[in-house]
Design a protein around this motif. Structure first.
Motif, PDB file in Angstrom:
ATOM      1  N   LEU A  19       0.809  -1.220   0.000  1.00  0.00           N
ATOM      2  CA  LEU A  19       0.000   0.000   0.000  1.00  0.00           C
ATOM      3  C   LEU A  19       0.846   1.276   0.000  1.00  0.00           C
ATOM      4  CD1 LEU A  19      -2.894  -1.075   2.407  1.00  0.00           C
ATOM      5  CD2 LEU A  19      -2.906  -0.990  -0.086  1.00  0.00           C
ATOM      6  N   PRO A  20       1.792   1.427   0.944  1.00  0.00           N
ATOM      7  CA  PRO A  20       2.619   2.647   0.897  1.00  0.00           C
ATOM      8  C   PRO A  20       3.507   2.709  -0.350  1.00  0.00           C
ATOM      9  CG  PRO A  20       3.414   1.137   2.579  1.00  0.00           C
ATOM     10  CD  PRO A  20       2.092   0.622   2.134  1.00  0.00           C
ATOM     11  N   PHE A  21       3.928   1.549  -0.872  1.00  0.00           N
ATOM     12  CA  PHE A  21       4.766   1.546  -2.075  1.00  0.00           C
ATOM     13  C   PHE A  21       3.992   2.083  -3.276  1.00  0.00           C
ATOM     14  CE2 PHE A  21       6.213  -0.884  -5.867  1.00  0.00           C
ATOM     15  CZ  PHE A  21       7.434  -0.253  -6.022  1.00  0.00           C
ATOM     16  N   ILE A  22       2.764   1.561  -3.473  1.00  0.00           N
ATOM     17  CA  ILE A  22       1.931   2.051  -4.576  1.00  0.00           C
ATOM     18  C   ILE A  22       1.552   3.506  -4.344  1.00  0.00           C
ATOM     19  CG2 ILE A  22      -0.290   1.781  -5.758  1.00  0.00           C
ATOM     20  CD1 ILE A  22      -0.115  -1.196  -5.247  1.00  0.00           C
ATOM     21  N   GLY A  23       1.235   3.839  -3.077  1.00  0.00           N
ATOM     22  CA  GLY A  23       0.843   5.212  -2.756  1.00  0.00           C
ATOM     23  C   GLY A  23       1.935   6.217  -3.039  1.00  0.00           C
ATOM     24  N   VAL A  24       3.184   5.874  -2.699  1.00  0.00           N
ATOM     25  CA  VAL A  24       4.279   6.817  -2.890  1.00  0.00           C
ATOM     26  C   VAL A  24       4.620   6.980  -4.371  1.00  0.00           C
ATOM     27  CG1 VAL A  24       6.301   5.264  -2.829  1.00  0.00           C
ATOM     28  CG2 VAL A  24       6.450   7.544  -1.783  1.00  0.00           C
ATOM     29  N   LEU A  25       4.261   6.002  -5.201  1.00  0.00           N
ATOM     30  CA  LEU A  25       4.485   6.115  -6.639  1.00  0.00           C
ATOM     31  C   LEU A  25       3.384   6.924  -7.317  1.00  0.00           C
ATOM     32  CD1 LEU A  25       5.666   2.492  -7.602  1.00  0.00           C
ATOM     33  CD2 LEU A  25       7.070   4.520  -7.216  1.00  0.00           C
ATOM     34  N   THR A  26       2.153   6.784  -6.829  1.00  0.00           N
ATOM     35  CA  THR A  26       1.013   7.445  -7.471  1.00  0.00           C
ATOM     36  C   THR A  26       0.688   8.801  -6.834  1.00  0.00           C
ATOM     37  OG1 THR A  26      -0.512   6.226  -6.010  1.00  0.00           O
ATOM     38  CG2 THR A  26      -0.012   5.255  -8.172  1.00  0.00           C
ATOM     39  N   SER A  27       0.801   8.866  -5.519  1.00  0.00           N
ATOM     40  CA  SER A  27       0.460  10.114  -4.826  1.00  0.00           C
ATOM     41  C   SER A  27       1.382  10.300  -3.616  1.00  0.00           C
ATOM     42  CB  SER A  27      -1.001  10.084  -4.383  1.00  0.00           C
ATOM     43  OG  SER A  27      -1.354  11.275  -3.728  1.00  0.00           O
ATOM     44  N   PRO A  28       2.630  10.665  -3.853  1.00  0.00           N
ATOM     45  CA  PRO A  28       3.600  10.776  -2.754  1.00  0.00           C
ATOM     46  C   PRO A  28       3.212  11.817  -1.699  1.00  0.00           C
ATOM     47  CG  PRO A  28       4.462  11.751  -4.783  1.00  0.00           C
ATOM     48  CD  PRO A  28       3.212  11.023  -5.146  1.00  0.00           C
ATOM     49  N   GLU A  29       2.482  12.859  -2.111  1.00  0.00           N
ATOM     50  CA  GLU A  29       2.122  13.908  -1.168  1.00  0.00           C
ATOM     51  C   GLU A  29       1.175  13.395  -0.087  1.00  0.00           C
ATOM     52  OE1 GLU A  29       2.773  17.428   0.443  1.00  0.00           O
ATOM     53  OE2 GLU A  29       3.626  16.856  -1.502  1.00  0.00           O
ATOM     54  N   SER A  30       0.208  12.548  -0.491  1.00  0.00           N
ATOM     55  CA  SER A  30      -0.745  12.010   0.491  1.00  0.00           C
ATOM     56  C   SER A  30      -0.057  11.069   1.458  1.00  0.00           C
ATOM     57  CB  SER A  30      -1.885  11.299  -0.241  1.00  0.00           C
ATOM     58  OG  SER A  30      -1.392  10.205  -1.011  1.00  0.00           O
ATOM     59  N   VAL A  31       0.899  10.296   0.967  1.00  0.00           N
ATOM     60  CA  VAL A  31       1.665   9.399   1.844  1.00  0.00           C
ATOM     61  C   VAL A  31       2.530  10.210   2.799  1.00  0.00           C
ATOM     62  CG1 VAL A  31       3.402   7.566   1.920  1.00  0.00           C
ATOM     63  CG2 VAL A  31       1.683   7.570   0.111  1.00  0.00           C
ATOM     64  N   TYR A  32       3.106  11.290   2.290  1.00  0.00           N
ATOM     65  CA  TYR A  32       3.979  12.146   3.099  1.00  0.00           C
ATOM     66  C   TYR A  32       3.223  12.786   4.255  1.00  0.00           C
ATOM     67  CZ  TYR A  32       7.464  15.724   4.178  1.00  0.00           C
ATOM     68  OH  TYR A  32       8.378  16.527   4.817  1.00  0.00           O
ATOM     69  N   GLN A  33       1.953  13.080   4.024  1.00  0.00           N
ATOM     70  CA  GLN A  33       1.142  13.741   5.038  1.00  0.00           C
ATOM     71  C   GLN A  33       0.461  12.764   5.998  1.00  0.00           C
ATOM     72  OE1 GLN A  33      -1.558  16.162   2.793  1.00  0.00           O
ATOM     73  NE2 GLN A  33       0.035  17.614   2.125  1.00  0.00           N
ATOM     74  N   HIS A  34       0.595  11.465   5.731  1.00  0.00           N
ATOM     75  CA  HIS A  34      -0.053  10.467   6.596  1.00  0.00           C
ATOM     76  C   HIS A  34       0.659  10.409   7.943  1.00  0.00           C
ATOM     77  CE1 HIS A  34      -1.889   6.705   7.935  1.00  0.00           C
ATOM     78  NE2 HIS A  34      -2.750   6.825   6.926  1.00  0.00           N
ATOM     79  N   GLU A  35      -0.128  10.283   8.997  1.00  0.00           N
ATOM     80  CA  GLU A  35       0.434  10.312  10.353  1.00  0.00           C
ATOM     81  C   GLU A  35       1.373   9.150  10.636  1.00  0.00           C
ATOM     82  OE1 GLU A  35      -3.476   8.202  12.471  1.00  0.00           O
ATOM     83  OE2 GLU A  35      -2.884  10.241  12.999  1.00  0.00           O
TER      84      GLU A  35
END
Length: 253
Positions: free
Chosen positions: A42-58
């Protein structure tokens, strides 16, 4: 089945029992690494598609602080490395578990074969008179292997699969309880239906395999032992047909 497992457990010596406990511990570790490797997707796909949302996740806050990251793009490399490491560790643990299962199966299988063979050799001569040698050969070469693979290995694989299932379902429950329960119930119903439908056929096939393997050995022994009479009588086709029929039935089962 439970009685068979209990008999097999009582048969194992203390060294084999300790090894089986070690395998069980390894199964628990493998189930945890499976969950970690799946969760890392999940974080791997997230950081490839939407790194900003992953960066802001707590949940990313401790990683960002430890690595002293200042932008979302800087997360791509550590998350990718973490995903690769998680997958590699899970793969290595699965291979280790497979090696341990194969080693345990080989050691116990060898001991079982030797015990059967020695018990036969040390019996009184009167017990050997009139005994079907094909059955004895089949017992040692095939049927003890069925016990090891059909009971011991299947049980260990079942336990491993159940542990992995529990770990994955637990992770899914934390993500979405309703979907996890629906998926678990749906697939559980499918497996139960298939098992119920095929149970009788599996029992018939098991008996067929045991019988036809004995018949194949009997045909081989009679063919090789009476080769002179076969050549004189020209009965090669008869023995070939017997062997062919048994082989087809066994492989079909």
């Amino acid at each position: 089945m439970i009685l068979h497992l209990k008999s097999l457990w009582d048969y194992l010596d203390i060294r084999h029992k300790r090894y089986s406990i070690l395998i069980f511990t390894l199964m628990i570790i493998v189930s945890l690494t499976e969950v970690i490797s799946i969760g890392a997707i999940l974080p791997f796909i997230g950081v490839l598609t939407s790194p900003e949302s992953v960066y802001q996740h707590e949940l990313m806050l401790p990683i960002i602080q430890v690595l002293d990251l200042s932008s979302a793009e800087q997360l791509v490399f550590p998350i990718t490395v973490g995903f690769i490491v998680a997958v590699l560790i899970a793969g290595i643990m699965r291979i280790t578990l497979l090696y341990a299962l194969n080693h345990f199966e080989r050691v116990v299988g060898t001991r079982l074969n030797m015990d059967v063979y020695c018990r036969i050799l040390y019996q009184e001569y009167s017990n050997h008179i009139g005994r079907n040698s094909s059955y004895i050969v089949g017992l040692i070469t095939k049927k003890t292997d069925v016990v090891i693979r059909g009971i011991l290995r299947s049980t260990l694989v079942l336990i491993s699969s159940v542990l992995i299932l529990i770990a994955i379902v637990s992770m899914l429950m934390m993500v979405n309880t309703e979907i996890a329960l629906g998926a678990f119930g749906g697939f559980g119903l499918i497996y139960w239906s298939v098992n119920r439908y095929t149970r009788k056929r599996r029992a018939i096939n098991s008996q067929c395999i045991a019988n036809e393997h004995t018949n194949m050995i009997k045909t081989l022994q009679e063919g090789m032992g009476g080769i002179r009479d076969i050549l004189i009588n020209g009965s090669q086709q008869f023995y070939s047909s017997l062997f062919h029929n048994s082989d087809v039935q066994l492989r079909r089962a």
